[in-house]
Design a protein around this motif. Structure first.
Motif, mmCIF file in Angstrom:
data_model
loop_
_atom_site.group_PDB
_atom_site.id
_atom_site.type_symbol
_atom_site.label_atom_id
_atom_site.label_comp_id
_atom_site.label_asym_id
_atom_site.label_seq_id
_atom_site.Cartn_x
_atom_site.Cartn_y
_atom_site.Cartn_z
ATOM 1 N N LEU A 21 0.839 -1.174 0.000
ATOM 2 C CA LEU A 21 0.000 0.000 0.000
ATOM 3 C C LEU A 21 0.880 1.231 0.000
ATOM 4 C CD1 LEU A 21 -2.842 1.152 0.140
ATOM 5 C CD2 LEU A 21 -2.637 1.173 2.620
ATOM 6 N N ALA A 27 -4.845 4.174 -6.178
ATOM 7 C CA ALA A 27 -5.183 2.824 -5.737
ATOM 8 C C ALA A 27 -5.241 1.860 -6.906
ATOM 9 C CB ALA A 27 -6.534 2.837 -5.011
ATOM 10 N N LEU A 59 -9.418 0.033 -1.577
ATOM 11 C CA LEU A 59 -8.108 0.696 -1.635
ATOM 12 C C LEU A 59 -8.252 2.187 -1.911
ATOM 13 C CD1 LEU A 59 -6.052 -1.952 -3.654
ATOM 14 C CD2 LEU A 59 -6.323 -1.729 -1.178
ATOM 15 N N ALA A 94 -4.843 -2.275 4.033
ATOM 16 C CA ALA A 94 -5.387 -0.940 3.781
ATOM 17 C C ALA A 94 -6.284 -0.500 4.929
ATOM 18 C CB ALA A 94 -6.168 -0.943 2.468
#
Length: 270
Positions: A21, A27, A59, A94
């Motif tokens: 991430l 994303a 995300l 996330a």
């Protein structure tokens, strides 16, 4: 979800694996969508569509710090038994990062822990969880996670810095524990009744050691030799009164020692 207080960066990837991430990237760049596929119905030969779990909304919402959307979008992925392992790990990491940003420490640790069970090669997540353990005051678990991150990636700069800082802190605490309950003087040579009383009480022994250290500090910070001499005379007078008055009716040794320590710590604004 709790109100945002202090934001922290999401874990960043320093291993050879693709990033888990990275908040600075869209994303969509870290999305690993499931391939569309079809299945056969149990009765008959007509193809039946198999639901596809889309991790992208989770995300995107977490990267945008959209708590409301992330709560729903990530739950749709995490709670869906059809979610593939890679996407489940992404969603957990996330959501864990978002929860950490909002000081939901226990819930963030739970998400990170589940992600690590699925993929124990995530150095960034070990480091991030270690920082959360540190926030909770659990130093041993923090050190363990920082060490795990370094075993996975010896060049993980943040984990290395965290591990070093914690090692130094634990060393300092260990040194304090080694002298806890011991006064500033050698109890084997104690002859006075007051000295034996101090040696027999960990609380009084700690007070004696703190008074000794505080007096040494104010002497170092004295603005002149004359001032230093005056300050030392005060300490000598305190010791003399302590030795003379201990055991007499109405004399409270612990109170006298606490008053002296407060007096010393009040010097020069301490």
């Amino acid at each position: 979800m709790d109100k945002l207080f202090t934001k922290r960066a999401f874990p960043t990837t320093t291993t050879m694996r693709p990033p888990v991430l990275i908040p600075s990237l869209c994303a969509a760049m870290i999305l690993c969508a499931l391939s569309a596929h079809q299945g056969r119905a149990a009765t008959g030969g007509e193809p039946a569509a198999v639901g596809q779990v889309d991790v992208a909304p989770c995300l995107a919402a977490t990267s945008a710090d959209d708590v409301e959307k992330a709560t729903s979008a990530c739950a749709d992925v995490i709670d869906n038994e059809k979610t593939g392992k890679p996407d489940l790990v992404k969603a957990l990491v996330a959501r864990g990062a978002l929860l950490a940003l909002h000081d939901q420490i226990d819930r963030a640790i739970a998400d990170y822990s589940r992600a690590l069970l699925l993929d124990p090669s995530l150095a960034d997540v070990f480091n991030a969880r270690g920082e959360l353990w540190l926030k909770k005051g659990d130093r041993p678990k923090a050190v363990q996670d920082f060490g795990a991150a370094l075993r996975i990636n010896p060049n993980h700069g943040k984990a290395r810095a965290n591990h070093k800082a914690m090692a130094q802190e634990l060393e300092r605490l260990g040194a304090q524990m080694a002298i806890a309950g011991k006064p500033s003087f050698n109890c084997a040579r104690a002859r006075r009744a007051v000295e034996k009383a101090i040696c027999g009480s960990p609380e009084l022994a700690d007070l004696d050691r703190e008074i000794f250290a505080a007096n040494a500090r104010v002497l170092r910070e004295a603005r002149s030799p004359v001032e230093a001499k005056t300050l030392q005379r005060e300490q000598d007078d305190f010791i003399a009164r302590r030795n003379t008055e201990f055991g007499r009716a109405g004399y409270d040794l612990k109170k006298a020692m606490k008053d002296r320590l407060q007096r010393l710590n009040g010097v020069d604004g301490y």
